[in-house]
Design an enzyme around this catalytic site. Structure first.
Site, short mmCIF file in Angstrom:
data_model
loop_
_atom_site.label_atom_id
_atom_site.label_comp_id
_atom_site.label_asym_id
_atom_site.label_seq_id
_atom_site.Cartn_x
_atom_site.Cartn_y
_atom_site.Cartn_z
N PHE A 137 0.94 -0.93 -0.14
CA PHE A 137 -0.03 0.04 0.40
C PHE A 137 0.87 1.05 0.28
O PHE A 137 0.54 2.11 0.85
CB PHE A 137 -1.37 0.19 1.06
CG PHE A 137 -1.68 -1.00 1.20
CD1 PHE A 137 -2.19 -1.80 0.17
CD2 PHE A 137 -3.08 -1.54 2.71
CE1 PHE A 137 -3.69 -2.48 0.19
CE2 PHE A 137 -3.00 -2.72 2.42
CZ PHE A 137 -3.75 -2.92 1.08
N CYS A 139 3.75 2.04 -2.72
CA CYS A 139 3.89 3.14 -4.35
C CYS A 139 3.75 3.70 -4.81
O CYS A 139 3.00 4.25 -4.86
CB CYS A 139 4.11 1.73 -4.73
SG CYS A 139 5.00 2.24 -6.84
N CYS A 353 32.04 25.03 16.20
CA CYS A 353 30.93 25.50 17.25
C CYS A 353 30.37 26.72 17.80
O CYS A 353 29.74 27.32 18.13
CB CYS A 353 31.74 24.03 18.68
SG CYS A 353 33.15 24.95 18.90
N CYS A 385 22.04 23.05 24.49
CA CYS A 385 20.73 22.87 23.29
C CYS A 385 21.72 21.31 22.68
O CYS A 385 20.97 21.16 21.63
CB CYS A 385 21.15 23.82 22.34
SG CYS A 385 22.74 24.75 20.92
N CYS A 388 26.42 22.07 18.66
CA CYS A 388 27.69 22.24 18.58
C CYS A 388 28.68 20.55 18.24
O CYS A 388 29.18 20.88 17.80
CB CYS A 388 28.98 23.02 20.38
SG CYS A 388 28.33 22.04 21.65
N CYS A 392 30.18 19.43 15.62
CA CYS A 392 31.52 19.74 15.14
C CYS A 392 32.45 18.06 14.96
O CYS A 392 31.37 17.46 14.64
CB CYS A 392 32.13 18.97 16.68
SG CYS A 392 33.74 18.58 17.36
S1 SF4 Z 1 37.30 20.51 17.09
FE1 SF4 Z 1 34.77 20.73 17.72
S2 SF4 Z 1 35.00 21.65 19.76
FE2 SF4 Z 1 36.54 22.19 18.29
S3 SF4 Z 1 36.33 24.27 17.34
FE3 SF4 Z 1 36.10 22.49 16.36
S4 SF4 Z 1 33.64 22.11 16.79
FE4 SF4 Z 1 34.51 22.56 17.80
#
Ligand code: SF4
Ligand code: FAD
Ligand code: FMN
Ligand code: SF4
Ligand code: SF4
Lengths: 437, 455
Positions: A137, A139, A353, A385, A388, A392
């Protein structure tokens, strides 16, 4: 050694890795190769009605998006159901099932939404010795224009009706394959359950235009100057699929209904995630189409090694284990406070980050300390939050550390409360205020 | 500071510098590096890297297992084919094996670093002493393995897996063969060779008897009488001589002996080296001896090879390594005589210039003398067929078929001592393993004769 044998609605297979209904399962040649490579089961490429089979386009049927290094992340296709004659498929299915009695073989079916059509095909399929049927049911292209596939999957009443016919006309277990092209996946799942389905499987592909040919102003894949929307699958769709699986697993109306998880499974880890969110097994298409059938060896060893490491003995030990921890936003603990922390030994000083936090979030990461390039979280600004962590480039370099109750949150100047408190009782919540009054 | 005295003296460099010099040639990959590198693998179909590996390790699978966070699973994939995968990860000339074949070379002239990824995975398993194999039920068969080098160890492990009882005889004090006594110290730091022997023999059913030399302490007939089958993995115990005047002078030594002494010294600071050293030869042994002499503080080290660069057995990578460590490589020079001083010690070496005339090596008539207080000979090792006269040899090495069977029933051989030996650790492992499979098949076929159809 962990025991990864799978029992899905009574259908047994040596492992929980099935190939989803798609080109990899379109004929005996492929399926035999898949079983040799170690796949636990297959859902045969969707069968249509007796008579002249559907035809596919004769130009490109796929488009894709790629990550760095041209790693395929999402695949889009405009292929229809099997374009081979029904009898040929049935004959091959029967032979393959005879050759491989320990593997699961499921027939995927899509015929017009009339009782006679279903009544006609079910005994033919049953005769092959297939272990079960899956109702396509899902596609979203081509077939849906003809009132089948997603066109049925988008109307809960039709789902319920067809499932009921199938339960009436065959003894085989019925797996209802759902389309994600709806607003709330719980409705079709509930309808399937009302119809008496033994299980649901999801997701089928998602409506998509994968890219546009800017020289010819047409969507890709372009067939003779024009394109059409296709079905999206592969690693990119996994988050959508996981959510839908979890929604069904934790819905009181469908709670306990067996689920076959599909969508972007590429590694053992993806599979384990589906399982702990309530799937009894998984189905795979794009990963096999990208890397070949051998990819299942990584999945089998990875899952089994992980279970060994964690002391899980059977699949039952893990299936659904994360379901109780999936909740609504309003029940999340607002007294849980976390702060990002950068491991300076791992940091390569790229600054991602910092700029993410500085430009777009909470200005909580330094870029310069005492005149030296240095990235460090300012706890009095960090709201925890996790942005970062996700931007990263170095795995595990930034981690979220939760504050112990009784310690000071430097941002708010408040002591971390030891008790659980959520939005439903929060003073800023107008509903909570009303209730209190 | 150390010393620049002439003569063979220890302590040319401060101990700390020696220790730093002998650190890991290639540092192990960190987790992050391993993830980034493993992501580069394409999971090729019928992968060329795998074909190029003499032990046929499933490279795409193990790399993918690393990328999905399953380093132990990756280690098992490696050990399934090559139980000495840890040492091979360190010593294989990958630039002429798997990494040379990697399709990434075609795409961007930079292969996936298979060797270092292999080390990442095997290190993870060995750190935890994770044992993947258990012995099968005892077969009641006993096999005598001569030589505890890579060939003998791989053979013994595979036989033990099958439930056979293995007695491993080795003439030396320690097991490991050239892993223990030959490989350059900076390729197998932290006593890796002996740790690996422990890891491999932990499966059980392998009885190691050190100080037991075939031809001196027992004969081949003793072995065939004592065991159901015999495997010979004796490597090359002999060395070629220069056959020149002054060869017996003090200060002239076989490079393999120099290296063996070096390998057995925990700190290396007690190993004396000359101020000016000449190494004769053009292979891996010559390079290893020269480089390690430099690392101990020799001021001038010159490798003299009688042919051109393109004829050297040492790989391009090894030659570059030598150059980077300050070794001079000179070509088209052939030793004439060792020059000795008053006390009969080496003071130099006289060499003849060579050239190719109609494909034949001849001297040009010109000669030169290089001052040296130490001369290391690395002109090839030879097989010493002690007590093996009954076995068929060819060009001085044991002749075997593809499965490792010698001309004598019940006797198999593999590694450097056979004609097909390749002077590579990994090839010795492959041959030892395959011989074990052949031995197993043969013994089991005898144990359970083919079932005769009953009418
Ligand atoms: S490696 Fe990670 S912690 Fe280091 S500056 Fe880059 S984003 Fe930030
Ligand atoms: C200096 C040097 C550096 C090298 N570097 C590398 C490298 O970087 N990478 C690489 O791939 N290869 C290298 N090689 C080659 C590699 O070491 C050999 O190919 C490999 O060790 C061969 O394994 P084997 O088991 O056949 O023999 P060996 O490792 O030589 O082991 C043979 C064993 O048999 C024992 N033995 C010999 N005769 C008797 C007897 N009569 N009775 C009982 N025991 C006996 C010996 O004591 C020894 O333990 C190097 C070799 C040398 C000499
Ligand atoms: C080319 C192609 C053809 C497909 N055909 C079918 C089909 O005939 N029947 C069906 O139920 N699903 C079909 N699918 C959907 C897959 O079975 C699966 O649900 C989807 O691809 C998501 O899984 P994945 O991310 O592992 O690819 C097809 C997918 C692709 C890519
Ligand atoms: S994948 Fe095969 S069938 Fe498809 S376009 Fe390429 S060559 Fe043709
Ligand atoms: S050839 Fe290179 S890219 Fe291909 S499987 Fe081997 S290591 Fe991976």
């Amino acid at each position: 050694m962990a025991d990864i044998r799978n029992d899905f609605v009574g259908i047994k297979s040596p492992n929980p890795f099935w190939l989803a209904s798609a080109p990899p399962t379109d004929k005996a040649y492929n399926v035999e190769r898949a079983f040799k490579a170690g796949w636990g089961g297959v859902v045969w490429k969707t069968l249509g009605e007796e008579g002249p089979p559907v035809v596919n386009v004769n130009g490109p049927r796929y488009g894709a998006i790629w990550g760095a290094d041209r790693r395929l992340l999402g695949l889009n296709n405009i292929e229809l159901i099997t374009d081979r004659d029904l009898q040929t498929n049935l004959r091959e299915m029967k032979q393959v099932k005879m050759n491989w009695p320990d593997r699961a073989l499921i027939a995927s079916i899509m015929v017009p939404c009339v009782e006679e059509s279903w009544k006609a095909i079910l005994p033919l399929v049953e005769e092959t010795g297939a272990d079960g049927i899956e109702l396509n049911f899902g596609c979203p292209h081509g077939m849906s224009e003809r009132g089948m596939g997603a066109a049925v999957g988008q109307v809960p009443e039709y789902i319920e009706m067809v499932v009921r016919w199938c339960k009436q006309y065959t003894r085989m277990p019925v797996i209802t394959k759902l389309t994600p092209n709806i607003t709330d996946i719980r409705n079709p799942a509930r309808a399937a359950k009302r119809g008496g389905t033994d299980a649901v499987s999801l997701i089928n592909t998602i409506n998509s235009i994968v890219s546009v040919d800017l020289d010819n102003f047409a969507p890709n894949p372009t067939v003779g100057g024009k394109g059409t929307h296709g079905g999206y699958c592969g690693p990119a769709v996994k988050p959508i699929a996981l959510n839908m699986v979890a929604e069904i697993a934790r819905d009181p109306e469908t709670y306990g209904l067996p689920i076959s998880g599909i969508g972007g499974v590429t590694t053992w880890r993806d599979a384990a995630e589906f399982l702990v969110l309530g799937a009894g097994n998984v189905q795979v298409c794009t990963a096999a189409m990208t890397y070949g059938f051998k990819i299942v060896q990584e999945m089998i060893t990875g899952l089994s090694d992980w279970m060994d490491e964690k002391g899980h003995r059977t699949l039952d030990d893990i299936t659904g284990r994360a379901v109780p921890n999936v909740t609504d936003w309003q029940y999340l603990n607002l007294n849980y406070i976390a702060k990002a922390r950068i491991d300076q030994d791992l940091c390569i000083q790229c600054g991602r980050c910092h700029i993410a936090c500085e430009d777009t979030s909470h200005q909580a990461i330094t870029s310069m300390v005492d005149g030296i390039r240095h990235f460090e979280v300012m706890e009095d600004e960090c709201v925890g939050c996790n942005l970062c962590v996700n931007v990263c480039p170095v795995d595990n370099c930034i981690s979220m550390v939760s504050l112990d109750p009784g310690t000071l949150d430097e941002r708010t100047g408040k002591i971390v409360e030891p008790i659980y408190a959520n939005w439903t009782t929060h003073p800023n919540n107008p509903m909570a205020r009303q209730a209190a009054e | 500071m150390g010393t620049t005295d002439t003569g063979i003296v220890a302590g040319r460099l401060p101990p700390a510098e020696v220790e730093a010099n002998f650190a890991d040639l290639h540092a192990p990959l960190t987790r992050h590096e391993a993830l980034v590198e493993s992501d580069r693998c394409y999971f090729c179909y019928d992968a060329p890297c795998m074909t190029a590996c003499p032990t046929s390790i499933d490279i795409p699978l193990f790399i993918r297992q690393i990328s999905t966070g399953n380093a132990l699973g990756a280690a098992k994939t490696i050990f399934d084919q090559n139980i000495l995968g840890g040492m091979c990860a360190r010593v294989c000339p990958t630039e002429t094996l798997c990494e040379e074949a990697c399709v990434r070379n075609t795409a961007e002239e930079r292969p996936v670093e298979i060797g270092r990824l292999q080390r990442f995975a095997t290190d993870a398993a060995m750190r935890e002493n994770k044992q993947f194999y258990r012995r099968a039920a005892p077969s009641g068969k006993s096999i005598g393995v001569v030589g505890a080098g890579p060939a003998g160890l791989a053979c013994a492990h595979r036989l033990a897996m099958k439930g056979h009882a293995v007695t491993l005889y080795d003439a030396r004090e320690k097991a490991g063969g050239l892993n223990e006594y030959g490989i350059a110290a900076y390729k197998a730091v932290d006593d890796f060779a002996s740790r690996e022997v422990d890891y491999v023999t932990a499966i059980g059913g392998i009885d190691i008897r050190n100080g037991q030399m075939l031809g001196r302490d027992f004969t081949l007939t003793d072995l065939t009488a004592r065991h159901d089958a015999v495997f010979l993995g004796m490597g090359l115990a002999g060395v070629n001589a220069l056959m020149t005047e002054g060869e017996a002078a003090e200060g002239v030594e076989d490079a393999v002996d120099f290296i063996a002494r070096l390998r057995q010294s925990p700190t290396k600071t007690d190993i004396g080296v000359g101020r000016r050293i000449v190494v004769i030869g053009g292979g891996m042994t010559a390079v290893d001896a020269a480089v390690q002499a430099r690392l101990l503080g020799a001021e001038e080290v010159t490798i003299c090879y009688r042919r051109g660069k393109e004829n050297m057995n040492a790989s391009e990578f090894e030659q570059d390594l030598a150059a980077a460590k300050g070794v001079t490589i000179r070509h088209w020079l052939q030793p004439l005589r060792i020059v000795t001083g008053a006390q009969g010690t080496v003071t130099g070496i006289e060499l003849a210039y060579t050239q190719l005339v109609d494909g034949r090596l001849t001297t040009t008539g010109e000669t030169t003398v290089i001052a040296a207080d130490q001369v290391l000979k690395a002109i090839g090792q030879t097989f010493e067929p002690m007590g093996l006269e009954v076995i068929g040899l060819e060009r001085g090495r044991i002749l075997t078929d593809a499965e490792g069977r010698t001309s004598l029933d019940g006797v198999w051989a593999g590694g450097d001592c056979i004609l097909d030996g390749e002077d590579l650790t990994v090839s010795a492992v492959a041959q030892g393993r395959d011989a074990a499979e052949s031995i197993h098949r043969t013994l089991m076929a005898v144990a359970s004769p083919a079932i005769v159809a009953v009418a």
